[in-house]
Design an enzyme around this catalytic site. Structure first.
Site, PDB file in Angstrom:
ATOM      1  N   TYR A 135      -8.502   3.280  -4.202  1.00 30.79           N
ATOM      2  CA  TYR A 135      -8.584   2.036  -3.422  1.00 30.79           C
ATOM      3  C   TYR A 135      -9.992   1.817  -2.885  1.00 30.79           C
ATOM      4  CZ  TYR A 135      -8.528  -0.808   0.815  1.00 30.79           C
ATOM      5  OH  TYR A 135      -8.845  -1.721   1.790  1.00 30.79           O
ATOM      6  N   THR A 176     -13.703  -3.027   3.704  1.00 32.14           N
ATOM      7  CA  THR A 176     -13.183  -1.968   4.566  1.00 32.14           C
ATOM      8  C   THR A 176     -14.251  -0.939   4.909  1.00 32.14           C
ATOM      9  OG1 THR A 176     -11.656  -0.088   4.539  1.00 32.14           O
ATOM     10  CG2 THR A 176     -12.388  -0.863   2.416  1.00 32.14           C
ATOM     11  N   ASP A 177     -14.068  -0.268   6.040  1.00 36.85           N
ATOM     12  CA  ASP A 177     -14.989   0.826   6.381  1.00 36.85           C
ATOM     13  C   ASP A 177     -14.810   2.028   5.456  1.00 36.85           C
ATOM     14  OD1 ASP A 177     -12.516   1.696   7.335  1.00 36.85           O
ATOM     15  OD2 ASP A 177     -13.213   2.124   9.369  1.00 36.85           O
ATOM     16  N   GLU A 178     -13.699   2.045   4.695  1.00 35.06           N
ATOM     17  CA  GLU A 178     -13.449   3.209   3.835  1.00 35.06           C
ATOM     18  C   GLU A 178     -14.466   3.352   2.712  1.00 35.06           C
ATOM     19  OE1 GLU A 178      -9.450   3.765   2.573  1.00 35.06           O
ATOM     20  OE2 GLU A 178      -8.629   3.015   4.447  1.00 35.06           O
ATOM     21  N   LYS A 210       2.520   0.452   5.742  1.00 36.87           N
ATOM     22  CA  LYS A 210       1.372   0.953   6.488  1.00 36.87           C
ATOM     23  C   LYS A 210       1.838   1.733   7.729  1.00 36.87           C
ATOM     24  CE  LYS A 210      -1.688  -0.965   3.651  1.00 36.87           C
ATOM     25  NZ  LYS A 210      -1.215  -2.207   3.125  1.00 36.87           N
ATOM     26  N   LYS A 242     -12.898  -1.077  -3.689  1.00 38.08           N
ATOM     27  CA  LYS A 242     -13.481  -1.984  -2.678  1.00 38.08           C
ATOM     28  C   LYS A 242     -14.999  -1.812  -2.635  1.00 38.08           C
ATOM     29  CE  LYS A 242     -11.683  -4.408  -0.164  1.00 38.08           C
ATOM     30  NZ  LYS A 242     -11.221  -5.827  -0.278  1.00 38.08           N
TER      31      LYS A 242
HETATM   32  P1  NAD Z   1      -2.120  -6.814   2.158  1.00 39.30           P
HETATM   33  O1  NAD Z   1      -1.811  -5.813   1.107  1.00 39.30           O
HETATM   34  O2  NAD Z   1      -1.224  -6.960   3.338  1.00 39.30           O
HETATM   35  O3  NAD Z   1      -2.243  -8.280   1.501  1.00 39.30           O
HETATM   36  C1  NAD Z   1      -2.882  -8.486   0.286  1.00 39.30           C
HETATM   37  C2  NAD Z   1      -2.498  -9.895  -0.202  1.00 39.30           C
HETATM   38  O4  NAD Z   1      -3.222 -10.149  -1.431  1.00 39.30           O
HETATM   39  C3  NAD Z   1      -1.013 -10.057  -0.520  1.00 39.30           C
HETATM   40  O5  NAD Z   1      -0.537 -11.280  -0.020  1.00 39.30           O
HETATM   41  C4  NAD Z   1      -0.972 -10.046  -2.043  1.00 39.30           C
HETATM   42  O6  NAD Z   1       0.100 -10.793  -2.580  1.00 39.30           O
HETATM   43  C5  NAD Z   1      -2.315 -10.668  -2.382  1.00 39.30           C
HETATM   44  N1  NAD Z   1      -2.785 -10.296  -3.732  1.00 39.30           N
HETATM   45  C6  NAD Z   1      -2.819  -9.058  -4.279  1.00 39.30           C
HETATM   46  N2  NAD Z   1      -3.298  -9.126  -5.540  1.00 39.30           N
HETATM   47  C7  NAD Z   1      -3.613 -10.424  -5.771  1.00 39.30           C
HETATM   48  C8  NAD Z   1      -4.156 -11.124  -6.872  1.00 39.30           C
HETATM   49  N3  NAD Z   1      -4.477 -10.476  -8.012  1.00 39.30           N
HETATM   50  N4  NAD Z   1      -4.338 -12.461  -6.773  1.00 39.30           N
HETATM   51  C9  NAD Z   1      -4.005 -13.125  -5.625  1.00 39.30           C
HETATM   52  N5  NAD Z   1      -3.469 -12.518  -4.561  1.00 39.30           N
HETATM   53  C10 NAD Z   1      -3.275 -11.188  -4.626  1.00 39.30           C
HETATM   54  O7  NAD Z   1      -3.613  -6.491   2.622  1.00 39.30           O
HETATM   55  P2  NAD Z   1      -4.298  -6.617   4.054  1.00 39.30           P
HETATM   56  O8  NAD Z   1      -4.039  -5.395   4.832  1.00 39.30           O
HETATM   57  O9  NAD Z   1      -4.007  -7.951   4.618  1.00 39.30           O
HETATM   58  O10 NAD Z   1      -5.838  -6.570   3.614  1.00 39.30           O
HETATM   59  C11 NAD Z   1      -6.550  -7.766   3.321  1.00 39.30           C
HETATM   60  C12 NAD Z   1      -7.986  -7.414   2.996  1.00 39.30           C
HETATM   61  O11 NAD Z   1      -8.577  -6.747   4.100  1.00 39.30           O
HETATM   62  C13 NAD Z   1      -8.150  -6.475   1.802  1.00 39.30           C
HETATM   63  O12 NAD Z   1      -9.270  -6.903   1.068  1.00 39.30           O
HETATM   64  C14 NAD Z   1      -8.393  -5.116   2.444  1.00 39.30           C
HETATM   65  O13 NAD Z   1      -9.192  -4.312   1.592  1.00 39.30           O
HETATM   66  C15 NAD Z   1      -9.149  -5.510   3.688  1.00 39.30           C
HETATM   67  N6  NAD Z   1      -9.040  -4.607   4.842  1.00 39.30           N
HETATM   68  C16 NAD Z   1      -7.810  -4.235   5.322  1.00 39.30           C
HETATM   69  C17 NAD Z   1      -7.736  -3.437   6.452  1.00 39.30           C
HETATM   70  C18 NAD Z   1      -6.409  -3.036   7.054  1.00 39.30           C
HETATM   71  O14 NAD Z   1      -6.364  -2.256   8.003  1.00 39.30           O
HETATM   72  N7  NAD Z   1      -5.276  -3.523   6.569  1.00 39.30           N
HETATM   73  C19 NAD Z   1      -8.904  -2.969   7.057  1.00 39.30           C
HETATM   74  C20 NAD Z   1     -10.136  -3.365   6.531  1.00 39.30           C
HETATM   75  C21 NAD Z   1     -10.194  -4.191   5.435  1.00 39.30           C
HETATM   76  O1  TDX Z   2       3.757   7.447   6.996  1.00 38.03           O
HETATM   77  C1  TDX Z   2       2.549   7.619   7.218  1.00 38.03           C
HETATM   78  N1  TDX Z   2       2.141   8.705   7.950  1.00 38.03           N
HETATM   79  C2  TDX Z   2       0.849   8.959   8.226  1.00 38.03           C
HETATM   80  O2  TDX Z   2       0.532   9.968   8.894  1.00 38.03           O
HETATM   81  C3  TDX Z   2       1.536   6.702   6.730  1.00 38.03           C
HETATM   82  C4  TDX Z   2       1.935   5.488   5.913  1.00 38.03           C
HETATM   83  C5  TDX Z   2       0.226   6.968   7.038  1.00 38.03           C
HETATM   84  N2  TDX Z   2      -0.120   8.065   7.749  1.00 38.03           N
HETATM   85  C6  TDX Z   2      -1.538   8.293   8.113  1.00 38.03           C
HETATM   86  C7  TDX Z   2      -2.540   8.203   6.971  1.00 38.03           C
HETATM   87  C8  TDX Z   2      -3.781   7.679   7.691  1.00 38.03           C
HETATM   88  O3  TDX Z   2      -4.480   8.777   8.305  1.00 38.03           O
HETATM   89  O4  TDX Z   2      -1.885   7.229   9.005  1.00 38.03           O
HETATM   90  C9  TDX Z   2      -3.235   6.786   8.796  1.00 38.03           C
HETATM   91  C10 TDX Z   2      -3.240   5.311   8.439  1.00 38.03           C
HETATM   92  O5  TDX Z   2      -2.641   5.181   7.162  1.00 38.03           O
HETATM   93  P1  TDX Z   2      -2.519   3.746   6.411  1.00 38.03           P
HETATM   94  O6  TDX Z   2      -1.777   2.798   7.278  1.00 38.03           O
HETATM   95  O7  TDX Z   2      -2.015   3.998   5.038  1.00 38.03           O
HETATM   96  O8  TDX Z   2      -4.034   3.237   6.429  1.00 38.03           O
HETATM   97  P2  TDX Z   2      -5.396   3.804   5.784  1.00 38.03           P
HETATM   98  O9  TDX Z   2      -5.148   4.654   4.603  1.00 38.03           O
HETATM   99  O10 TDX Z   2      -6.209   4.366   6.921  1.00 38.03           O
HETATM  100  O11 TDX Z   2      -6.056   2.414   5.267  1.00 38.03           O
HETATM  101  C11 TDX Z   2      -5.923   1.195   6.039  1.00 38.03           C
HETATM  102  O12 TDX Z   2      -7.102   0.913   6.742  1.00 38.03           O
HETATM  103  C12 TDX Z   2      -8.219   0.577   5.959  1.00 38.03           C
HETATM  104  C13 TDX Z   2      -5.560   0.027   5.140  1.00 38.03           C
HETATM  105  O13 TDX Z   2      -4.355   0.315   4.443  1.00 38.03           O
HETATM  106  C14 TDX Z   2      -6.686  -0.285   4.187  1.00 38.03           C
HETATM  107  O14 TDX Z   2      -6.369  -1.441   3.426  1.00 38.03           O
HETATM  108  C15 TDX Z   2      -7.930  -0.525   4.968  1.00 38.03           C
HETATM  109  O15 TDX Z   2      -9.004  -0.681   4.096  1.00 38.03           O
END
Ligand code: NAD
Ligand code: TDX
Length: 335
Positions: free
Chosen positions: A151, A124-126, A190, A155
């Protein structure tokens, strides 16, 4: 080619699995997923009949050494999505984040080392922390790590382990750090799917703090085309930043969602802010574009959001069983 996709029942992983099955007929996929609260079987049960024989689903933990060793021994490449992924959860209980994101990644890296298996790490960019709202800078692969939350620090640690395994053991690994994804199959904890499903339930959107925090939104399918490009053509040991120039603040996101769903743009509530809430993320994607020729396709955020609203509207059975529990948890946190 056999690809092991960890976390393939989660949001981005499930989209990746669908893309592999739809667009890469020579690829067989094994999903390793623990099916935590974030894993959803319904994200993979809709695989078309003619693709089912190319998909194997294994329920298990990425930190299970014997299981991981067996699976990696049978695979040509690993794409590692599995993680605890929600910042708010990490503030309440960081231990699952340490276990899955650090111990789990270490377990996979050790198996990749033993079997000399190609490894792509999804991050992630975080890990770079945040930027000021008025800063013209964006994150680059050279930006120093400075994570804010349990988190993002877990990462960051996993990324550093991948780099160390490349250098010390010659593991053939690449890393990608992507910005915020949106699209189908995203867990309703999310931001975007929570706001859409709130609206569908007659609840006003809820913005943390002043709502001016900026995220660099990218459609999940654009993320995944970049991952494929890096897996195929990326240079070993390199880090690629994935983003599609989608900087938008949370108020603007809610305004578009409101308009698309037939409500006034400013119809939302402010709720308790997230502790340590990162202000702004922004990705400089020059390396990905210039080195690998990647381009995003979903460049119209409004139309991407319209499609996403349509998906959640048409897939209520996928998310409805989760809604009450998610909202009860948020209510307890003041969100
Ligand atoms: P998500 O939470 O939707 O899915 C995570 C999956 O991993 C789930 O299916 C869960 O059951 C599985 N999991 C969790 N713990 C596990 C374990 N110990 N063993 C096997 N499986 C396990 O997450 P996502 O949003 O799809 O993110 C996927 C990846 O992308 C993560 O590594 C996250 O850091 C990265 N990422 C997410 C975002 C975003 O915006 N969602 C952005 C950048 C990077
Ligand atoms: O109810 C809400 N209201 C609100 O204002 C929620 C759930 C979030 N927010 C805000 C917080 C953040 O500024 O919205 C923005 C996005 O929040 P999230 O969806 O929780 O994402 P964020 O914390 O930015 O992280 C996501 O992007 C990077 C993913 O969950 C991570 O897994 C990824 O690494």
């Amino acid at each position: 080619m056999k690809i092991l996709v960890t976390g393939g029942a989660g949001f981005i992983g499930a989209n990746f699995v669908h893309t592999l099955l739809d667009e890469h007929e020579d690829v067989d996929v094994t999903v390793l997923d623990k099916f935590t609260y974030a894993g959803n079987r319904g994200s993979l049960t809709d695989v078309p009949e003619d693709q089912v024989s190319r998909l194997t689903i294994v329920e298990g933990d990425v930190a299970d050494r014997d299981l991981v060793d067996d699976l990696v021994g049978e695979t040509d490449a690993i794409v590692h999505f599995a993680a605890e992924s929600h910042n708010d959860n990490s503030l309440n209980d960081p231990f699952p984040f340490v276990q899955t994101n650090l111990v789990g990644t270490c377990t996979l890296l050790e198996a990749a080392r033993r079997h000399a298996t190609r490894f792509h790490h999804i991050s992630t960019d975080e890990v770079y922390g945040d930027l000021e709202l008025d800063d013209p800078a964006k994150f680059t692969p050279e930006t120093p790590y400075n994570p804010s939350s349990p988190y993002s620090s877990s990462k960051a640690g996993s990324d550093l382990m991948v780099r160390a395994w490349v250098r010390s053991f010659g593991v053939e690994a690449t890393i990608s750090n992507c910005s915020n994804n949106y699209g189908p199959y995203q867990h309703i904890e999310k931001f975007i799917p929570r706001m859409i499903t709130n609206r569908l339930r007659g609840v006003r959107p809820r913005l943390y703090g002043d709502g001016l925090n900026v995220r660099d939104w990218i459609h999940v399918r654009d993320h995944n085309t970049a991952v494929w490009e890096i897996l195929m053509n990326g240079r070993i040991g390199e880090t690629y930043l994935i983003g599609a120039d989608g900087e938008t603040n949370n108020r603007e996101v809610v305004a578009v969602l409101n308009e698309l769903m037939g409500y006034p743009a400013d119809d939302f509530d402010h709720v308790t802010d997230r502790p340590g809430h990162d202000l702004r993320y922004a990705i400089d994607n020059t390396k990905l574009r210039e080195e690998l020729g990647w381009e995003p396709h979903f460049t119209d955020f409004r139309s991407g959001l319209a499609d996403t609203i349509e998906w959640y509207t048409n897939h209520e059975a996928w998310w409805a069983p989760l809604k009450e529990q998610v909202e009860a948890k948020y209510a307890a946190e003041g969100h």
